[in-house]
Design a protein around this motif. Structure first.
Motif, PDB file in Angstrom:
ATOM      1  N   UNK A 147       0.851  -1.193   0.000  1.00 41.15           N
ATOM      2  CA  UNK A 147       0.000   0.000   0.000  1.00 41.15           C
ATOM      3  C   UNK A 147       0.888   1.244   0.000  1.00 41.15           C
ATOM      4  N   UNK A 148       1.622   1.468  -1.087  1.00 43.25           N
ATOM      5  CA  UNK A 148       2.651   2.509  -1.090  1.00 43.25           C
ATOM      6  C   UNK A 148       2.114   3.886  -1.431  1.00 43.25           C
ATOM      7  N   UNK A 149       2.933   4.901  -1.139  1.00 46.90           N
ATOM      8  CA  UNK A 149       2.789   6.194  -1.795  1.00 46.90           C
ATOM      9  C   UNK A 149       3.352   6.001  -3.203  1.00 46.90           C
ATOM     10  N   UNK A 150       2.640   6.492  -4.192  1.00 42.01           N
ATOM     11  CA  UNK A 150       3.017   6.278  -5.590  1.00 42.01           C
ATOM     12  C   UNK A 150       3.486   7.592  -6.207  1.00 42.01           C
ATOM     13  N   UNK A 151       4.644   7.563  -6.831  1.00 42.56           N
ATOM     14  CA  UNK A 151       5.079   8.678  -7.671  1.00 42.56           C
ATOM     15  C   UNK A 151       4.896   8.237  -9.114  1.00 42.56           C
ATOM     16  N   UNK A 152       3.972   8.895  -9.801  1.00 42.40           N
ATOM     17  CA  UNK A 152       3.667   8.565 -11.191  1.00 42.40           C
ATOM     18  C   UNK A 152       4.279   9.634 -12.082  1.00 42.40           C
ATOM     19  N   UNK A 153       5.298   9.254 -12.839  1.00 36.70           N
ATOM     20  CA  UNK A 153       6.045  10.216 -13.652  1.00 36.70           C
ATOM     21  C   UNK A 153       6.153   9.704 -15.084  1.00 36.70           C
ATOM     22  N   UNK A 154       5.636  10.490 -16.027  1.00 36.93           N
ATOM     23  CA  UNK A 154       5.653  10.079 -17.427  1.00 36.93           C
ATOM     24  C   UNK A 154       5.696  11.315 -18.308  1.00 36.93           C
ATOM     25  N   UNK A 155       5.543  11.090 -19.610  1.00 40.75           N
ATOM     26  CA  UNK A 155       5.539  12.203 -20.536  1.00 40.75           C
ATOM     27  C   UNK A 155       4.332  13.091 -20.406  1.00 40.75           C
ATOM     28  N   UNK A 156       3.227  12.527 -19.944  1.00 41.19           N
ATOM     29  CA  UNK A 156       1.999  13.301 -19.855  1.00 41.19           C
ATOM     30  C   UNK A 156       1.494  13.541 -18.453  1.00 41.19           C
ATOM     31  N   UNK A 157       2.097  12.896 -17.453  1.00 40.18           N
ATOM     32  CA  UNK A 157       1.565  12.981 -16.087  1.00 40.18           C
ATOM     33  C   UNK A 157       2.687  13.054 -15.059  1.00 40.18           C
ATOM     34  N   UNK A 158       2.443  13.817 -14.006  1.00 39.30           N
ATOM     35  CA  UNK A 158       3.319  13.834 -12.834  1.00 39.30           C
ATOM     36  C   UNK A 158       2.422  13.984 -11.620  1.00 39.30           C
ATOM     37  N   UNK A 159       2.299  12.914 -10.831  1.00 34.31           N
ATOM     38  CA  UNK A 159       1.383  12.921  -9.691  1.00 34.31           C
ATOM     39  C   UNK A 159       1.984  12.150  -8.522  1.00 34.31           C
ATOM     40  N   UNK A 160       1.675  12.613  -7.308  1.00 35.46           N
ATOM     41  CA  UNK A 160       1.975  11.869  -6.081  1.00 35.46           C
ATOM     42  C   UNK A 160       0.642  11.358  -5.560  1.00 35.46           C
ATOM     43  N   UNK A 161       0.540  10.037  -5.392  1.00 32.76           N
ATOM     44  CA  UNK A 161      -0.751   9.381  -5.201  1.00 32.76           C
ATOM     45  C   UNK A 161      -0.689   8.440  -4.003  1.00 32.76           C
ATOM     46  N   UNK A 162      -1.819   8.299  -3.319  1.00 30.38           N
ATOM     47  CA  UNK A 162      -1.954   7.268  -2.283  1.00 30.38           C
ATOM     48  C   UNK A 162      -3.401   6.795  -2.256  1.00 30.38           C
ATOM     49  N   UNK A 163      -3.599   5.544  -1.880  1.00 29.80           N
ATOM     50  CA  UNK A 163      -4.933   4.955  -1.813  1.00 29.80           C
ATOM     51  C   UNK A 163      -5.617   5.367  -0.519  1.00 29.80           C
ATOM     52  N   UNK A 164      -6.821   5.896  -0.650  1.00 28.65           N
ATOM     53  CA  UNK A 164      -7.596   6.299   0.531  1.00 28.65           C
ATOM     54  C   UNK A 164      -9.073   6.360   0.160  1.00 28.65           C
ATOM     55  N   UNK A 165      -9.908   5.806   1.030  1.00 25.05           N
ATOM     56  CA  UNK A 165     -11.361   5.868   0.872  1.00 25.05           C
ATOM     57  C   UNK A 165     -11.816   5.389  -0.503  1.00 25.05           C
ATOM     58  N   UNK A 166     -11.248   4.259  -0.925  1.00 25.53           N
ATOM     59  CA  UNK A 166     -11.734   3.598  -2.121  1.00 25.53           C
ATOM     60  C   UNK A 166     -11.235   4.135  -3.445  1.00 25.53           C
TER      61      UNK A 166
END
Length: 365
Positions: A147-166
């Motif tokens: 259940x990690x903190x996710x760093x999503x890095x690509x040509x079109x997206x840059x987001x820091x993400x975590x799972x919460x409340x579904x």
């Protein structure tokens, strides 16, 4: 390719084959300049994962219509290749999955049209998949991240993400261009080759850099900004290269160190907020070894662990679409053919993550 082992924390499933066999999906990805086809089972086993990249000359990007034409020319051949590698036929497939978005409209639609045709020819249901969620689920199954903190890095997206409340909640993101777009555009300015990827070319040059050039560092709370930094280094690159006060390697090194430090900072802040001990990096830029090293150093200092992958699974691929589509399919979700449209804007946090309903819902718990 060795089959990927099943994810140890797989959620309970509502749909299963009555013959006791595994459910199997074929996934089609085509949101940008890569078209991919993957065949995956519901336990996470990857039977095939093939793709082809549209490469343009140095100093140029890829145009939507030309990219769509490339995908149309190669997608069926890739499907045949995937079946051959997997030793399967369409009769072995339970569901066809495709990238609904986000992405570039023309390439997305070019692949969706093929999927609609195949679904009717083969008599199979369709599941539309969020590209960003697919990167996360591919990362979770390959690395066994819980259940990690996710760093999503690509040509079109840059987001820091975590799972919460579904849902996968976005804690921070770029407020202008994505980090991959920043790297790609600078590679064009330096006239670097686009093969295998402009970001890869920058990474290799950066390893030779010896001089660090200070650049704008723009972090606003949990968000980052790259457009001003790109404008700054682009202007200075022309001047410094002409005056021979810096090399291309120095510039690439300085750009990487700056943008990656920004990403590590916001990821660390998300870890602290979520009480998480795991970081998962996904997306095309996640292949970068320097980013992995910087993130690993931060995570290790916090007593945590880094979950990272190589280019087989970081870069856009059909297997991630197939696996994530299966997760939805096993929850009873099917996309009616009249709704198999595509959208360029499809937020990560718009998707209910029903397959994780039985799990803890806060990182670190």
């Amino acid at each position: 390719m060795e089959p990927t082992p099943p994810h140890s924390d797989a959620a309970p499933r509502k749909r299963a084959r009555t013959d006791g066999k595994r459910c199997i999906a074929i996934g089609f990805e085509g949101s940008a300049n890569k078209v991919g086809v993957g065949i995956v089972a519901d336990d996470g086993t990857i039977f095939a994962n093939v793709r082809k990249t549209y490469i343009t000359p140095p100093g140029t990007g890829f145009l939507p219509q030309e990219t769509a034409r490339h995908h149309r020319e190669h997608v069926l051949e890739l499907a045949k290749q995937a079946f051959k590698i997997a030793h399967m036929t369409p009769n072995d497939i339970d569901v066809i999955c495709f990238t609904k978005g986000p992405g570039i409209a023309a390439p997305l639609v070019s692949v969706a049209v093929v999927v609609r045709m195949l679904a009717q020819l083969w008599g199979k249901p369709i599941v539309g998949v969020n590209h960003c969620v697919a990167h996360i689920e591919m990362g979770r199954v390959v690395t066994r991240a819980r259940n990690p903190v996710v760093l999503y890095v690509s040509g079109g997206n840059t987001q820091v993400i975590a799972f919460a409340q579904g849902r996968y909640r976005i804690f921070g993101e770029t407020i202008d261009i994505a980090v991959g777009n920043c790297l790609d555009r600078f590679a064009r300015i330096l006239q670097l080759p686009n093969e295998p990827a402009p970001g890869w070319q920058i990474e290799q040059l950066a390893k030779q850099g010896k001089q660090f050039i200070e650049l704008p560092y723009v972090v606003k709370g949990m968000d980052v900004s790259f457009s001003g930094l790109l404008s700054n280094i682009s202007k200075r690159a022309t001047e410094m290269l002409a005056a021979e006060t810096a090399t291309k390697a120095d510039l690439c090194f300085s750009l990487q160190e700056t943008v990656f430090a920004m990403l590590v900072e916001v990821t660390e802040r998300a870890m602290a907020h979520c009480h998480s001990s795991e970081v998962l990096i996904v997306g095309g830029v996640a292949c970068n070894e320097r980013l992995q090293d910087m993130m690993r150093a931060m995570v290790t200092q916090r007593g945590g662990s880094l979950c990272a992958m190589d280019e087989r699974f970081c870069i856009d691929n059909g297997a991630m679409i197939a696996y994530t589509g299966l997760l939805s399919f096993l929850q009873g979700q099917v996309t009616p053919i009249e709704q198999t449209t595509c959208t360029q804007r499809y937020r990560t946090d718009e998707v209910p993550i029903t397959w994780r309903a039985g799990e803890v819902d806060e990182p670190g718990d």
